[in-house]
Design an enzyme around this catalytic site. Structure first.
Site, PDB file in Angstrom:
ATOM      1  N   GLU A 233      61.106  44.906 -68.857  1.00 26.38           N
ATOM      2  CA  GLU A 233      59.944  43.870 -69.449  1.00 26.38           C
ATOM      3  C   GLU A 233      59.168  44.565 -70.308  1.00 26.38           C
ATOM      4  O   GLU A 233      58.700  45.680 -70.577  1.00 26.38           O
ATOM      5  CB  GLU A 233      58.947  43.609 -68.141  1.00 26.38           C
ATOM      6  CG  GLU A 233      57.908  42.710 -68.749  1.00 26.38           C
ATOM      7  CD  GLU A 233      56.885  42.644 -67.353  1.00 26.38           C
ATOM      8  OE1 GLU A 233      56.118  41.403 -67.497  1.00 26.38           O
ATOM      9  OE2 GLU A 233      57.053  43.242 -66.512  1.00 26.38           O
TER      10      GLU A 233
ATOM     11  N   LYS B 278      59.407  34.142 -69.397  1.00 24.92           N
ATOM     12  CA  LYS B 278      58.877  33.957 -68.020  1.00 24.92           C
ATOM     13  C   LYS B 278      58.340  32.709 -67.866  1.00 24.92           C
ATOM     14  O   LYS B 278      57.648  32.282 -68.481  1.00 24.92           O
ATOM     15  CB  LYS B 278      57.892  35.091 -68.029  1.00 24.92           C
ATOM     16  CG  LYS B 278      57.487  35.421 -66.578  1.00 24.92           C
ATOM     17  CD  LYS B 278      56.390  36.562 -66.675  1.00 24.92           C
ATOM     18  CE  LYS B 278      56.048  36.840 -65.230  1.00 24.92           C
ATOM     19  NZ  LYS B 278      55.232  37.946 -65.133  1.00 24.92           N
TER      20      LYS B 278
ATOM     21  N   CYS C 232      59.577  40.334 -64.041  1.00 26.78           N
ATOM     22  CA  CYS C 232      58.705  41.088 -63.238  1.00 26.78           C
ATOM     23  C   CYS C 232      58.669  40.308 -61.911  1.00 26.78           C
ATOM     24  O   CYS C 232      59.539  40.306 -61.297  1.00 26.78           O
ATOM     25  CB  CYS C 232      57.286  41.019 -63.869  1.00 26.78           C
ATOM     26  SG  CYS C 232      56.157  42.223 -62.985  1.00 26.78           S
TER      27      CYS C 232
END
Length: 506
Positions: free
Chosen positions: A268, A332, A381
């Site tokens: 990430e 995301k 994440c």
């Protein structure tokens, strides 16, 4: 004052919560999950809400202690303020367990239904609510206690992590029922015991069958290389270190490519610049596929888009093919509150984000990345803790789940190990391979059985090469998702409505 003084019931309930926390990494005392709730079940009838709350405090305070590391080390909060925020979160999460024990006790009192029948339902309903209320924080669902039990874990492809939670609560409730029957010299609950034994036997049998049926190798395979740069959190956004960071990832990538990797995966926000803006560093990243001899590259990078002349930031993953051509970007979806954005920021102008970065981020949509007739679903994440996101990616055609993350926030606590355990559940639920690239570790290759095929150490620059299968097998969970959890919520509400009707009738 007595409200705040611990009594025997409160202390016994607290013990239950502490025992539950020991089932998690790094202690991994999985066997405790079958008895951890027994103390709570034996006393919760005395103070239904308070006992559940005490168990929650014991569980979440021990499980989430590492939040203080995040808030003090990286959020720069003073230790006393960090402790207050931490305790408030623990108290909030404990309300869900308190609600489950209170509701189960009320239904027992008004409708005469045993805890073994109702507490698994209410427990799952409250875990499900916790997954989306106030943006959701399902970290700590009880079913994750079985991640280290490879046989029992396989049942996750039927009803997901919530199904395993229900099984654990049910077995605890049956054991408690036997103890109560012995104390009261009443008849033994043989039917409940037979049901528990049958469910466990079926789960074990199913797990062994699934492990035997899973193919050793998928028809389609891909050699991947996970690149663990081990960039310190305080250095990531330092302009003077940008070149060094890109060079570190480039050197590790070339090393992985020489070992045979055809898909290189960076963590990430691996690139410390906006890749979409171009420039010398972006060009160096784009050149890596050609320098590596044709390996594709999937990497994390901040991005932005314009909406009505307003720039909105995104936490994204880009995919370059073997010639350096951009194949797509995935953004995301589920952002971290107070980490990547401030909820209700208009009403909380005094609250700042805990995480360093570009600015407030905006959510993306499910967008698998295409490469050579395959699709990759990227979980950025802590998106890995949300079962529905992984399921949506696989149902959208993803042949491989990729979890890019930066667990440097957690230091050397148990959080990186907990995070990895949660990711393993996603592989089993969807019967798909999962490649996990973490900035400081733990990077890992996870098989559809949930087994960690290979992994790295924490805080070590490293590369991890392995073969992964492409494609997913059919599962009940992929078809129906969290429908059982929704039905649990509806059944629980039905029972509670019945208790009001019962009260009115009397």
């Amino acid at each position: 004052m007595s409200l705040f003084l611990p009594d025997r019931t409160t202390l016994i309930s607290l013990v239950s919560g502490l025992l539950l926390a020991l089932c998690w990494p790094r202690v991994d005392a999985t066997h405790l999950c079958w008895i951890a709730l027994v103390p709570l079940l034996l006393v919760m009838e005395n103070r239904p809400f308070r006992s559940g709350f005490a168990a929650g405090v014991g569980f979440f305070s021990l499980l989430l202690y590492w939040l203080n590391i995040v808030m003090t080390t990286f959020g720069k909060l003073p230790a006393p303020l960090s402790l207050v925020v931490y305790l408030l979160l623990v108290a909030y999460l404990s309300l869900y367990i308190a609600a489950a024990t209170w509701a189960s006790s009320r239904v027992r009192e008004k409708l005469g239904l045993p805890f073994a029948a109702t507490l698994p339902i209410f427990w799952v309903a409250c875990e499900f609510l916790r997954s989306f209320v106030f943006t959701g924080f399902p970290w700590g669902s009880l079913g994750y206690a079985l991640v280290e039990s490879s046989t029992l874990l396989q049942a996750a492809d039927l009803f997901g992590v919530y199904g395993l939670s229900a099984l654990i609560v049910f077995v605890n409730a049956v054991l408690a029922a036997f103890i109560v029957a012995g104390r009261r010299h009443s008849s033994w609950p043989w039917r409940l015991a037979a049901t528990a034994v049958l469910l466990l036997a079926l789960t074990v049998g199913y797990g062994r069958w699934r492990l035997a049926e899973l193919p050793d190798e998928s028809e389609r395979q891909l050699a991947v290389g996970l690149i663990q740069g081990n960039i310190e959190q305080g250095q990531k956004w330092n302009p003077d270190l940008q070149q060094r960071i890109v060079t570190t990832y480039a050197d590790l990538s070339l090393r992985a490519a020489k070992m045979g990797a055809k898909l290189l995966i960076w963590p990430e926000s691996a690139t410390p610049v906006f890749f979409q803006d171009g420039g010398p560093l972006a060009e160096q990243v784009s050149a890596i596929p050609e320098r590596s001899g044709g390996s594709s590259l999937l990497f994390g990078s901040p991005a932005y888009t314009w909406v009505n002349r307003e720039r909105r930031f995104l936490n994204s993953a880009y995919l370059l093919d073997g010639e350096g051509v951009l194949m797509g970007r995935s953004d995301k979806i589920h952002l971290v509150p107070f980490g990547e954005y401030v909820p209700m920021a208009r009403f909380l102008p005094f609250v700042h984000k805990l995480v360093e970065g570009i600015g407030d981020f905006s959510p993306g949509t499910v967008s698998p990345l295409p490469l050579n007739q395959s699709l990759f679903g990227v979980l950025v994440c802590y998106e890995a803790i949300f079962p529905e996101i992984a399921r949506d990616y696989v149902n959208s055609g993803s042949d491989l789940l990729v979890n890019i993350t930066n667990d440097a926030w957690y230091g050397r606590s148990s959080a990186p190990f907990q995070h990895l355990a949660i990711a393993r559940m996603r592989a089993v639920e969807n019967r798909v391979w999962l490649a996990r690239a973490a900035n400081t570790g733990i990077s890992a290759i996870i098989a559809p059985s949930g087994e960690v095929i290979a992994s790295t150490l924490l805080f070590t620059p490293d590369v991890l090469n392995a073969q992964v299968g492409l494609g997913s097998a059919p599962t009940l969970y992929k078809s129906f998702g969290d429908t059982p959890a929704i039905l649990s919520l509806l059944l629980g509400l039905f029972w509670l409505i019945r208790t009001r009707q019962h009260y009115s009738a009397n």
